[in-house]
Enzyme design. Structure first.
Site, short mmCIF file in Angstrom:
data_model
loop_
_atom_site.label_atom_id
_atom_site.label_comp_id
_atom_site.label_asym_id
_atom_site.label_seq_id
_atom_site.Cartn_x
_atom_site.Cartn_y
_atom_site.Cartn_z
N MET A 44 0.85 -1.24 0.00
CA MET A 44 -0.14 -0.01 0.11
C MET A 44 0.80 1.18 0.21
O MET A 44 1.52 1.46 0.89
CB MET A 44 -0.93 -0.07 1.21
CG MET A 44 -1.73 1.16 1.38
SD MET A 44 -3.34 0.81 2.47
CE MET A 44 -2.35 0.39 4.10
N ARG A 64 -6.49 -1.88 9.27
CA ARG A 64 -6.87 -1.29 10.63
C ARG A 64 -7.24 -2.42 11.46
O ARG A 64 -6.64 -2.35 12.77
CB ARG A 64 -7.72 0.00 10.50
CG ARG A 64 -6.81 1.01 10.08
CD ARG A 64 -7.99 2.05 9.81
NE ARG A 64 -7.17 3.24 9.34
CZ ARG A 64 -7.73 4.66 8.80
NH1 ARG A 64 -9.03 4.79 8.62
NH2 ARG A 64 -6.91 5.42 8.33
N TYR A 72 1.07 3.65 12.48
CA TYR A 72 0.74 3.30 11.08
C TYR A 72 -0.80 3.15 11.03
O TYR A 72 -1.51 2.74 11.72
CB TYR A 72 1.76 2.27 10.47
CG TYR A 72 1.84 1.04 11.15
CD1 TYR A 72 0.85 0.48 11.73
CD2 TYR A 72 2.99 0.47 10.91
CE1 TYR A 72 1.27 -0.86 12.08
CE2 TYR A 72 3.51 -0.86 11.15
CZ TYR A 72 2.29 -1.32 11.94
OH TYR A 72 2.48 -2.62 12.54
N GLU A 73 -1.12 3.03 9.77
CA GLU A 73 -2.59 2.83 9.21
C GLU A 73 -3.42 4.03 10.13
O GLU A 73 -4.63 3.52 10.27
CB GLU A 73 -2.98 1.58 9.65
CG GLU A 73 -2.08 0.46 9.01
CD GLU A 73 -2.30 0.66 7.31
OE1 GLU A 73 -3.03 1.12 6.95
OE2 GLU A 73 -1.02 -0.07 6.82
N GLY A 74 -2.93 5.23 9.91
CA GLY A 74 -3.81 6.17 10.86
C GLY A 74 -3.50 6.12 12.17
O GLY A 74 -3.51 5.17 13.00
#
Length: 584
Positions: A163, A291, A436-438
């Protein structure tokens, strides 16, 4: 000095009693023939793989790390062979559709697999962790020919996806990205730009790597409304290298066996996924899956920390404990797990791990219901709940992963600070999951601002109703009444907090942002309260002689005794957030 054993007994408890998943599977034509026996066979095989293949590589992979030379990345010794074994076992295909070459098994089982992968070897699991999300993204938004060409490679494990969002100037704010995609006149695009923090952006596990890349088309609107998503393979169909390369890897605090890469796209061939300028909608299919998986990383860290602290606490002799279990003779020094301070840490580790497992598996089960439940209304409600739970699981689970790894290290004393006792690696590895991932702050804002206040509390109302229903059922059993009452009080607290925040926000628009982090933590604690109220109730179905029955009641009692001390600080912080923050 580090070990892992898949917690199959507790996994079975969650599937069979807490979720009653086999009954739900029988209602769905998609899972015809799926039962508890088959599910446990799958998880037992996963346990053998993670215990026997991945866990022994965890510490050595951390010590060796990855090596970058002239654009090529070598993973630690044993990682390539472990991936071959993973593919041969059919694990990439577990929850993929049979029509696409998958096994068609529930995402619930995939969640259990992910927990085991991350608990046994987080760094190795980073290479495979995004695969299912990329599969879902391409399945939902890819053109038919693109699916036919690349989905089989993902499902079979022949190729691993990445990603590619982050750029040097654009981290969480993807609207600032500059990577551009220019039409090539033949239905494809040429991509130009730089990406960084790309997990598995280059490695030696698979020959081909499929990059899912966010970029801008010519004339695209500014900001996030002008972003498109592209599939950019490392190798083209003729076997030639695409015009992209890895120009370095990051040297990190943890997950050192995971190659975190910088990539340069220099006119690389790519193809549009979904609609032009609608790339975020397509990408979020993958990010939401990611997530949930990141949340399961937190669960894996807590479980690994609990297992190793439990073993060390039983072996380490220090001083005489004030009390001993009945029948244990006094001696010059006792195992430290008899000492009250250590007992409390170990009980918190156990209740956190088992509670998170129930909640995390419930979220995965909701995803199965959202896709396959025969009742349309049940599908809709399951989808709403799964979406609401996603930011809570990502942020709350990962914070618990780091916190409980730190608590576990304390059990080891000074030895825990040494690399010979790999609990320090668990602590280091767990920290990145909060970023990570927001980041967890972004998850908190998403939960409160968008999903609770933004949709007028409809999904949140469903969640609170679910918790209250569990409290009602628990109140009908005398031995669970106190737990049910505590859970009901948590529901009242959450509802009051939301009402107060909504009212205050009318005068102070920044207030919800200041309160969001502690609100998410309250929601996470509420979910653990529901998990333990239900665990205590359904454990009565176990035989009286089953040790798990007594363990569940003991753990529930511990959790609810300490519940007020966990809730109070977050309520105080939400109240304190009424005061505006000074600028610095």
């Amino acid at each position: 000095m580090w070990s892992y054993q898949a917690p199959l007994r507790d996994m079975q408890f969650v599937l069979e009693h807490w979720l009653q998943a086999p009954g739900e599977w029988r209602r769905s034509p998609a899972f015809e023939g799926m039962d508890l026996s088959l599910a446990m066979q799958v998880l037992e095989q996963a346990g053998r793989f993670t215990e026997g293949v991945l866990a022994p590589l965890n510490s050595s992979g951390d010590r060796q790390g990855c090596q970058w030379r002239a654009g090529r990345v070598s993973t630690p010794e044993g990682f390539v062979d472990a991936y071959k074994a993973y593919v041969e076992g059919g694990w990439p295909a577990l929850a993929c559709a049979e029509a696409l070459g998958g096994q068609g098994l529930p995402q619930l089982l995939d969640a259990a697999l992910q927990e085991m992968l991350y608990a046994s070897n987080h760094a190795w699991a980073m290479y495979t962790g995004i695969a299912h999300g990329a599969y879902l993204c391409l399945k939902a938004h890819g053109a038919a020919w693109l699916q036919q060409r690349y989905l089989p490679a993902i499902v079979s494990g022949q190729a691993l996806p990445t990603m590619c969002l982050t750029e040097p100037q654009a981290g969480s704010d993807v609207g600032l990205l500059r990577c551009r995609a220019e039409p090539d006149g033949a239905g494809g695009y040429r991509l130009h730009g730089n990406k960084l923090f790309i997990s598995g952006g280059e490695h030696d596990l698979t020959e081909n790597i499929l990059h899912l890349v966010l970029a801008r088309l010519p004339g695209a609107p500014s900001g996030s409304r002008g972003i498109s998503l592209f599939l950019v393979p490392k190798l083209l169909d003729d076997g030639q290298a695409n015009d992209l390369h890895c120009n370095g890897i990051e040297h990190k605090m943890g997950i050192k066996g995971s190659a975190t890469c910088s990539l340069v796209f220099e006119g690389a061939q790519g193809w549009l996924i979904g609609e032009a300028n609608r790339g975020l909608a397509a990408m979020f299919v993958m990010m939401n899956s990611a997530r949930l998986h990141v949340g399961l990383q937190g669960l894996g860290h807590v479980e690994a920390a609990w297992q190793n602290a439990r073993e060390y606490g039983a072996e380490r002799l220090q001083m005489r404990a004030p009390l001993r279990p009945e029948g244990v003779a006094a001696q010059a020094a006792d195992p430290i797990h008899y000492h009250p301070a250590v007992r409390r840490v170990l009980l918190e580790l156990r209740t956190t791990s088992e509670g998170l497992r129930a909640v995390g598996y419930w979220a995965a089960h909701l995803l199965d219901q959202a896709e396959h439940d025969p009742d349309p209304q049940a599908r809709q409600q399951a989808a709403q709940l799964a979406q609401l739970l996603t930011p809570i699981i990502k942020a709350f689970f990962t914070e618990q992963g780091f916190r409980q790894a730190s608590n576990a290290l304390q059990v080891f004393g000074g030895y825990g600070y040494l690399t010979e006792f790999a609990i320090e690696q668990t602590l280091r590895d767990s920290r990145v999951a909060m970023l990570y991932e927001g980041s967890n702050e972004i998850q908190a804002n998403d939960l409160l601002l968008r999903q609770v206040l933004g949709d007028q509390g409809r999904a949140f109302g469903l969640l609170v109703a679910h918790l209250r229903d569990e409290a009602r059922q628990g109140a009908e059993r005398a031995e669970c009444a106190a737990f049910a009452s505590a859970l009901e009080h948590v529901c009242d607290t959450l509802s009051t907090v939301v009402d107060d925040i909504r009212e205050r926000a009318r005068e102070d628009s920044e207030y919800p942002y200041r309160a969001a982090g502690d609100f998410l933590q309250l929601c996470g604690i509420g979910l653990l309260a529901m998990a333990w109220a239900r665990a205590a109730r359904v454990s009565r179905a176990l035989p009286e002689e089953d040790p798990l029955r007594a363990s569940k009641l003991q753990s529930a009692g511990f959790f609810f005794n300490y519940l007020p001390s966990r809730v109070a600080p977050h309520l105080a912080a939400i109240e304190g957030a009424r005061a505006a923050l000074a600028f610095v």
